[in-house]
Scaffold this motif. Structure first.
Motif, PDB file in Angstrom:
ATOM      1  N   LEU A  12      61.777  68.778  55.402  1.00 35.43           N
ATOM      2  CA  LEU A  12      61.058  69.880  53.920  1.00 35.43           C
ATOM      3  C   LEU A  12      61.298  69.609  53.067  1.00 35.43           C
ATOM      4  O   LEU A  12      62.232  67.968  52.541  1.00 35.43           O
ATOM      5  N   ASP A  13      60.959  69.465  52.074  1.00 34.47           N
ATOM      6  CA  ASP A  13      60.699  68.561  50.478  1.00 34.47           C
ATOM      7  C   ASP A  13      62.172  69.074  50.030  1.00 34.47           C
ATOM      8  O   ASP A  13      62.005  70.007  49.719  1.00 34.47           O
TER       9      ASP A  13
ATOM     10  N   GLY B 235      62.294  72.704  49.142  1.00 38.42           N
ATOM     11  CA  GLY B 235      62.416  73.904  50.469  1.00 38.42           C
ATOM     12  C   GLY B 235      61.158  74.252  51.589  1.00 38.42           C
ATOM     13  O   GLY B 235      61.411  75.138  52.393  1.00 38.42           O
ATOM     14  N   ARG B 236      60.132  73.596  50.929  1.00 33.40           N
ATOM     15  CA  ARG B 236      58.865  73.538  51.554  1.00 33.40           C
ATOM     16  C   ARG B 236      58.500  72.769  53.285  1.00 33.40           C
ATOM     17  O   ARG B 236      59.447  71.523  53.045  1.00 33.40           O
TER      18      ARG B 236
ATOM     19  N   ASN C  47      68.961  79.255  56.938  1.00 33.60           N
ATOM     20  CA  ASN C  47      67.957  79.733  57.111  1.00 33.60           C
ATOM     21  C   ASN C  47      67.098  80.089  57.538  1.00 33.60           C
ATOM     22  O   ASN C  47      66.064  80.155  58.055  1.00 33.60           O
TER      23      ASN C  47
ATOM     24  N   LEU D 135      62.848  80.348  57.620  1.00 34.43           N
ATOM     25  CA  LEU D 135      62.550  78.920  57.895  1.00 34.43           C
ATOM     26  C   LEU D 135      60.861  78.935  59.606  1.00 34.43           C
ATOM     27  O   LEU D 135      60.281  78.718  59.815  1.00 34.43           O
TER      28      LEU D 135
ATOM     29  N   ARG E  70      58.104  80.918  58.571  1.00 31.49           N
ATOM     30  CA  ARG E  70      57.128  79.852  57.299  1.00 31.49           C
ATOM     31  C   ARG E  70      56.577  79.026  57.947  1.00 31.49           C
ATOM     32  O   ARG E  70      55.500  78.911  57.918  1.00 31.49           O
TER      33      ARG E  70
END
Length: 406
Positions: A38-39, A42-43, A89, A93, A96
């Protein structure tokens, strides 16, 4: 290993821990990943997303497989499951990540199953993807502009020749599916005259109506000998559903204890009369996992619950068959045939929620439906039921909230 023989809906903490305890080796059907990168916001990082998409595409272009994220691999070759690496999470996740991966695969996968599995008391866990063999292959990762295929424990780039060969193989598979569905339809249609002969045809204003559901697995299944195996008898469930705020329950079948059966070529057929000889029930299960659940009615009205109970019987029987075959999430193609002889046949519901103008006439044509995991039951029942009421000329927008009890 029980993990690979379980439906994704049933996979739990014990299953993923078993993978690690057994030091499971990566092969053509299973792959492990340590984490999702993740960056700072949080992406999911593009490189991590692309890497996961590559593994999913590789399974879809081969025989299907399972990807587990949150397990550290060993350094040997082939790699083994070494230790758990649960992350926070995991539920958020998982969804997503599924959306991010799905968007960069073309053509779109017909099915992609995912599940977050909590393994720690603080909510941390792992993500499991179950990827069926695709009937729309070959697929590619759009961002990488390449197709991949699983070979042994590796997901490797496909050559142009391999892509062409897979395209031809998938086309041949689609033709085989159509032929198999046609053969199931022919089997039932050939039996209809004898089934109708068992019924009381002296009642005025009554018409014959044939409702047939047939299903064929899209992966190779084999049940072996069926005759004499009570565990391979069609499942007879009940279904609860809701229309316009009214809750209704139906049971299937009627006369379940008096069905007579006999062998057919690589399969078993059972029939029985019900409703005072106004209905004949018909079902077949074949060694290749194909299933037919059908009914011949002699009536002036067709009850909506009868059709829903047939759908529920089909889905539960499919679940029984594919679980027996060790492929609990194997995708099935479903065909519906509805045929009315003579005058139009009224569609009615227990609570009177259909008006007089809603009637069937002649042959009704429906699309081919797809059935994946058990969690899709309610949605699929609603989809088929919506098509049925539209075929009768009813514009009612259904939200059945169906509950099938096998």
């Amino acid at each position: 290993m029980t993990f690979l023989n379980r439906s994704i809906d049933e996979i739990c903490k014990d299953d993923v821990e078993e993978l690690i305890a057994a030091e499971t080796v990566e092969d053509s059907t299973i792959e492990f990943k340590r984490e999702v990168e993740l960056d700072a916001a949080g992406r999911v990082r593009d490189a991590s997303r692309n890497d996961i998409a590559r593994e999913i595409v590789a399974f879809a272009n081969a025989q299907g497989g399972t990807l587990v994220i949150g397990i550290e691999e060993s350094g040997d070759d082939p790699k083994r499951a070494k230790s758990p690496m649960p992350f926070a999470n995991c539920y958020d996740l998982a969804e997503r990540l599924r959306r991010a991966v799905f968007e960069i695969i073309e053509p779109k996968l017909p099915m992609l199953h995912s599940k977050a599995v909590t393994t720690e008391e603080d909510g941390r866990g792992m993500i499991v993807f179950v990827v069926p063999q695709s009937r729309r292959a070959p697929h590619r990762v759009e961002t990488l502009r390449d197709c991949f295929r699983r070979t042994g424990s590796e997901s490797r780039k496909m050559t142009m020749r391999e892509i062409q060969e897979l395209t031809l193989a998938v086309a041949a598979g689609a033709d085989n599916l159509e032929r198999r569905l046609h053969s199931l339809a022919e089997s039932f249609n050939a039996a209809v005259p004898a089934l109708r002969a068992q019924m009381n045809n002296s009642v005025p204003h009554h018409n014959f109506c044939d409702i047939r559901f047939s299903a064929v697995p899209l992966a190779d299944l084999w049940l072996g000998k069926i005759i004499g195996k009570s565990e391979l008898a069609p499942v007879m469930p009940s279904i609860g559903y809701e229309i316009l705020g009214s809750r209704t329950d139906f049971n299937y079948p009627w006369g379940r204890e008096i069905r007579t059966g006999h062998p057919i070529v690589r399969g078993h057929r059972r029939t029985t009369t019900a409703g005072g000889s106004s209905m004949v029930l018909f079902d077949e299960i074949h060694c290749d996992g194909a299933v037919t659940i059908a009914a011949v009615h002699l009536t002036e009205r067709l009850y909506f619950g009868w059709i829903l109970s047939q759908i529920s019987a089909l889905l539960c029987t499919i679940d029984m068959v594919r679980t027996y075959a060790g492929a609990p999430d194997a995708e099935y193609a479903i065909q519906l045939q509805a045929r009315v002889s003579g005058e139009r046949l009224k569609l009615v519901g227990n609570a009177g929620f259909f008006d007089d103008e809603y009637r069937f006439r002649g042959d009704q044509h429906f699309p081919t439906y797809s059935y994946g995991t058990r969690s899709e039951r309610s949605l699929l029942v609603n989809e088929i039921a919506q098509d049925v009421v539209h075929a009768a000329g009813c514009q009612l927008d259904l939200d059945l909230n169906a509950e099938i009890r096998c």
